[in-house]
Motif scaffolding. Structure first.
Motif, PDB file in Angstrom:
ATOM      1  N   PHE A  57      -3.627 -51.686  -8.152  1.00  0.00           N
ATOM      2  CA  PHE A  57      -2.737 -51.730  -6.989  1.00  0.00           C
ATOM      3  C   PHE A  57      -1.302 -52.002  -7.439  1.00  0.00           C
ATOM      4  N   PHE A  59       2.045 -49.882  -6.848  1.00  0.00           N
ATOM      5  CA  PHE A  59       2.954 -50.302  -5.778  1.00  0.00           C
ATOM      6  C   PHE A  59       3.915 -51.436  -6.142  1.00  0.00           C
ATOM      7  N   ASP A  60       3.619 -52.162  -7.200  1.00  0.00           N
ATOM      8  CA  ASP A  60       4.440 -53.346  -7.494  1.00  0.00           C
ATOM      9  C   ASP A  60       4.391 -53.659  -8.989  1.00  0.00           C
ATOM     10  N   TRP A  71       1.715 -57.777  -1.746  1.00  0.00           N
ATOM     11  CA  TRP A  71       1.280 -56.693  -0.855  1.00  0.00           C
ATOM     12  C   TRP A  71      -0.202 -56.420  -1.020  1.00  0.00           C
ATOM     13  N   PHE A  72      -0.731 -56.697  -2.191  1.00  0.00           N
ATOM     14  CA  PHE A  72      -2.182 -56.580  -2.390  1.00  0.00           C
ATOM     15  C   PHE A  72      -2.888 -57.674  -1.590  1.00  0.00           C
ATOM     16  N   GLY A 121      -1.758 -59.179   1.002  1.00  0.00           N
ATOM     17  CA  GLY A 121      -1.611 -58.813   2.416  1.00  0.00           C
ATOM     18  C   GLY A 121      -2.591 -57.733   2.829  1.00  0.00           C
ATOM     19  N   SER A 122      -2.800 -56.775   1.945  1.00  0.00           N
ATOM     20  CA  SER A 122      -3.723 -55.682   2.246  1.00  0.00           C
ATOM     21  C   SER A 122      -5.166 -56.182   2.279  1.00  0.00           C
ATOM     22  N   LEU A 123      -5.504 -57.101   1.369  1.00  0.00           N
ATOM     23  CA  LEU A 123      -6.835 -57.710   1.401  1.00  0.00           C
ATOM     24  C   LEU A 123      -7.032 -58.463   2.719  1.00  0.00           C
TER      25      LEU A 123
END
Lengths: 157, 157
Positions: B28, B32-33, B57-58, B60-62
């Motif tokens: 991830f 993305f980062d 952001w990972f 947050g996505s989790l």
């Protein structure tokens, strides 16, 4: 290397344009945000959005990559304590072309750690039609420029 | 189906525990980062974090997936206009076990669209040591429960 001292209020960074890839957008949603209007073309048509749209976390993640490519490569980044406000303003769709800007709103040295400071930015993602699809106000921590003074080179906290 | 009317101030939802997978976390971040402390074990050791940590952001996505699994499956979700505040409070590492809670802070019917309303929630992600690693206050739009009245069944806006 870009340090805390290299950011000034009013600075504007322009983010390179990136396309929204349908396969990646749907794969992301299947894993992280499997709502019908993010993962299924047909169900999306029947949803209140009327079409397949990106997960907001996918759009945020795309933004992060654009931000890294423009601002954080070769920067003394110490990560981010958070986001003050995140707005998903318009649907993002497969095939959209996103660009954007990052504007420095404020900068202040850390009161706890002499080796770093905070940069507050307002960012906007804009699609090919000029619509702002996402905005956020976020904080980034950046290392301070080392001086000849040894205390300036080494983290203190 | 869970409708706007099914949310009340003070309701607490408990999110199922999920492990943080190292390979997925790094993949991830590469996409993305790609900051050193998110993608490279060795460089992370030399960073101010001292170890490899997840992109915010990972995390947050989790969280989003945990939220979908607990609250949005079979809900009349109309997406989200945004997040009021997002805080990355502690590093998230590979092998961590994240759980969390979502607490309803406020609910109000839409003034523009009679078929939906907003649910404001405060969510927290907690690791296996009981530390809150992320918090956010976010808004979700939910459809109102259809009544026998035809106007209640059809979107009006």
């Amino acid at each position: 290397v870009r340090y805390f001292e290299d950011f000034s209020v009013g600075d504007v960074y322009r983010l390179a344009t990136v396309p929204v890839d349908r396969a990646e957008m749907v794969a992301f949603a299947r894993r992280f945000d499997p709502q019908p209007f993010h993962v299924d073309e047909q169900l999306a048509t029947e949803s209140s959005f009327g079409e397949l749209i990106a997960s907001g976390w996918f759009t945020g993640s795309l933004f992060m990559r654009m931000y890294v490519d423009e601002l954080l490569t070769d920067a003394a980044s110490h990560g981010s304590p958070g986001v003050e406000e995140l707005r998903w303003l318009k649907p993002v769709r497969a095939g959209d072309e996103l660009s954007g800007t990052v504007t420095v709103l404020d900068v202040w040295p850390s009161s706890k750690r002499a080796d770093r400071g905070t940069v507050l930015c307002r960012s906007e993602l804009i699609n090919q039609d000029g619509e702002t699809v996402m905005s956020l106000v976020s904080r980034g921590m950046f290392g301070r420029r080392p001086t000849g003074d040894a205390a300036g080179r080494r983290p203190t906290g």
